[in-house]
Scaffold this active site. Structure first.
Site, PDB file in Angstrom:
ATOM      1  N   ASP A  69     106.536 -82.747  69.988  1.00 51.51           N
ATOM      2  CA  ASP A  69     106.736 -82.814  71.283  1.00 51.51           C
ATOM      3  C   ASP A  69     108.387 -82.608  70.859  1.00 51.51           C
ATOM      4  OD1 ASP A  69     105.777 -83.406  74.041  1.00 51.51           O
ATOM      5  OD2 ASP A  69     107.987 -84.624  73.352  1.00 51.51           O
ATOM      6  N   GLY A 154     109.509 -70.074  75.993  1.00 49.91           N
ATOM      7  CA  GLY A 154     110.277 -71.181  76.483  1.00 49.91           C
ATOM      8  C   GLY A 154     112.094 -70.752  76.517  1.00 49.91           C
ATOM      9  N   TYR A 155     112.793 -71.650  76.256  1.00 46.64           N
ATOM     10  CA  TYR A 155     114.156 -71.297  76.413  1.00 46.64           C
ATOM     11  C   TYR A 155     115.394 -70.132  75.617  1.00 46.64           C
ATOM     12  CZ  TYR A 155     113.934 -75.103  79.782  1.00 46.64           C
ATOM     13  OH  TYR A 155     113.004 -75.772  80.397  1.00 46.64           O
ATOM     14  N   LYS A 176     113.043 -67.555  63.179  1.00 47.43           N
ATOM     15  CA  LYS A 176     113.364 -68.181  63.637  1.00 47.43           C
ATOM     16  C   LYS A 176     112.130 -69.327  63.023  1.00 47.43           C
ATOM     17  CE  LYS A 176     111.835 -70.620  68.207  1.00 47.43           C
ATOM     18  NZ  LYS A 176     110.841 -70.445  69.001  1.00 47.43           N
ATOM     19  N   ARG A 182     111.472 -76.437  65.025  1.00 45.19           N
ATOM     20  CA  ARG A 182     110.053 -77.023  64.847  1.00 45.19           C
ATOM     21  C   ARG A 182     110.287 -76.460  62.934  1.00 45.19           C
ATOM     22  NH1 ARG A 182     108.528 -74.549  68.433  1.00 45.19           N
ATOM     23  NH2 ARG A 182     108.335 -76.444  69.925  1.00 45.19           N
TER      24      ARG A 182
HETATM   25  P1  ITT Z   1     101.691 -79.090  74.441  1.00 43.65           P
HETATM   26  O1  ITT Z   1     102.016 -80.236  74.777  1.00 43.65           O
HETATM   27  O2  ITT Z   1     100.120 -78.586  74.633  1.00 43.65           O
HETATM   28  O3  ITT Z   1     102.378 -79.347  72.762  1.00 43.65           O
HETATM   29  P2  ITT Z   1     104.019 -78.207  75.940  1.00 43.65           P
HETATM   30  O4  ITT Z   1     105.088 -76.849  76.113  1.00 43.65           O
HETATM   31  O5  ITT Z   1     103.660 -79.142  76.851  1.00 43.65           O
HETATM   32  O6  ITT Z   1     102.452 -77.714  74.827  1.00 43.65           O
HETATM   33  P3  ITT Z   1     106.517 -79.620  75.345  1.00 43.65           P
HETATM   34  O7  ITT Z   1     105.666 -80.968  75.965  1.00 43.65           O
HETATM   35  O8  ITT Z   1     106.614 -80.282  73.545  1.00 43.65           O
HETATM   36  O9  ITT Z   1     105.188 -79.433  74.962  1.00 43.65           O
HETATM   37  O10 ITT Z   1     106.845 -79.352  76.204  1.00 43.65           O
HETATM   38  C1  ITT Z   1     108.098 -78.421  74.464  1.00 43.65           C
HETATM   39  C2  ITT Z   1     109.017 -77.228  76.212  1.00 43.65           C
HETATM   40  O11 ITT Z   1     110.360 -77.427  75.241  1.00 43.65           O
HETATM   41  C3  ITT Z   1     108.783 -76.126  75.754  1.00 43.65           C
HETATM   42  O12 ITT Z   1     107.467 -75.952  77.055  1.00 43.65           O
HETATM   43  C4  ITT Z   1     109.294 -75.351  76.385  1.00 43.65           C
HETATM   44  O13 ITT Z   1     110.116 -75.365  77.466  1.00 43.65           O
HETATM   45  C5  ITT Z   1     110.749 -76.309  75.126  1.00 43.65           C
HETATM   46  N1  ITT Z   1     111.112 -75.666  73.506  1.00 43.65           N
HETATM   47  C6  ITT Z   1     110.237 -76.953  72.366  1.00 43.65           C
HETATM   48  N2  ITT Z   1     110.470 -75.599  71.678  1.00 43.65           N
HETATM   49  C7  ITT Z   1     110.827 -74.648  71.918  1.00 43.65           C
HETATM   50  C8  ITT Z   1     111.535 -73.017  71.506  1.00 43.65           C
HETATM   51  O14 ITT Z   1     111.123 -73.359  69.893  1.00 43.65           O
HETATM   52  N3  ITT Z   1     111.872 -72.089  72.355  1.00 43.65           N
HETATM   53  C9  ITT Z   1     111.810 -72.508  73.334  1.00 43.65           C
HETATM   54  N4  ITT Z   1     111.817 -73.947  73.972  1.00 43.65           N
HETATM   55  C10 ITT Z   1     111.183 -74.356  73.392  1.00 43.65           C
END
Ligand code: ITT
Length: 195
Positions: A69, A154-155, A176, A182
């Protein structure tokens, strides 16, 4: 412990990164291979939500499970979007819409817009495991006004790495996976497992 560990995620980008960092040390199989239904992320912390995802995968497969998460904490927004990072722009959220909402939210705030990524990795041996392994990684940076770079997800394109002048989408995948929140969490977990 059985050989297979279920990877309790449906995010293909995350799964690729996790596989790249610990795939040679853990035998990971994505939860969709077992038709695991999506877990409800009702927790208020990264730790709670990671446990909910891991427990859900364990209970549907009878196997150990690893969950991630993660999210972005922006200081000038009081920590938003935080645990709601994936859903920041509402139902049907996409990376592009989440980034657009974030750029809109920070526009009036003075520079630098300091921020950090968090990643909590949880490993549970079974659904009622009372002692999950929990590891946390953080990555410091700031949010910039214009997206840069095509890597990552993502971001990443609006997250400028502290002291580097590059966004997380401008560094390559290998880099990365060496420095990210992570990667740090996964390496801490691997060290605890002696891997
Ligand atoms: P799962 O729950 O199925 O693993 P999810 O994308 O819904 O997938 P999360 O609830 O943990 O997972 O949300 C993580 C969000 O945070 C992700 O969708 C991105 O928007 C952001 N995020 C996390 N790690 C990131 C990264 O390495 N680079 C950019 N954005 C990231």
């Amino acid at each position: 412990m059985p050989d297979t560990t279920v990877l309790a995620s449906n995010n293909a980008h995350k799964m690729r990164e996790i596989e790249a960092v610990v795939g040679s040390r853990l035998s990971l199989v994505a939860q969709h291979e077992y038709d695991v239904p999506e877990a409800e992320e009702t927790g208020l912390t990264f730790v709670e939500n990671a446990i909910l995802k891991a427990r859900n995968a364990c209970s549907h497969t009878g196997l150990p499970a690893l969950a991630d998460d993660s999210g972005l904490e922006v200081d000038c927004l009081g920590g938003e979007p935080g645990i709601y990072s994936a859903r920041y722009s509402g139902p049907g959220a996409t990376d592009a819409r989440n980034n657009a909402r974030l750029l809109d939210a920070i526009r009036e705030h003075p520079l630098p817009r300091t921020a950090r990524f968090h990643c909590v990795i949880v490993l549970m041996t079974h659904a009622t495991d009372p002692d999950p392994l929990i590891a946390h990684g953080r990555l410091e940076g700031e949010i910039i006004d214009t997206a840069r770079g095509d890597n990552g997800f993502g971001y990443d394109p609006i997250f400028l790495l502290h002291d580097r002048g590059q966004t997380l989408a401008e560094v390559g995948d290998a880099e990365k996976n060496r420095i990210s929140h992570r990667a740090l969490a996964l390496e801490a977990l691997a060290a605890r497992l002696g891997l």
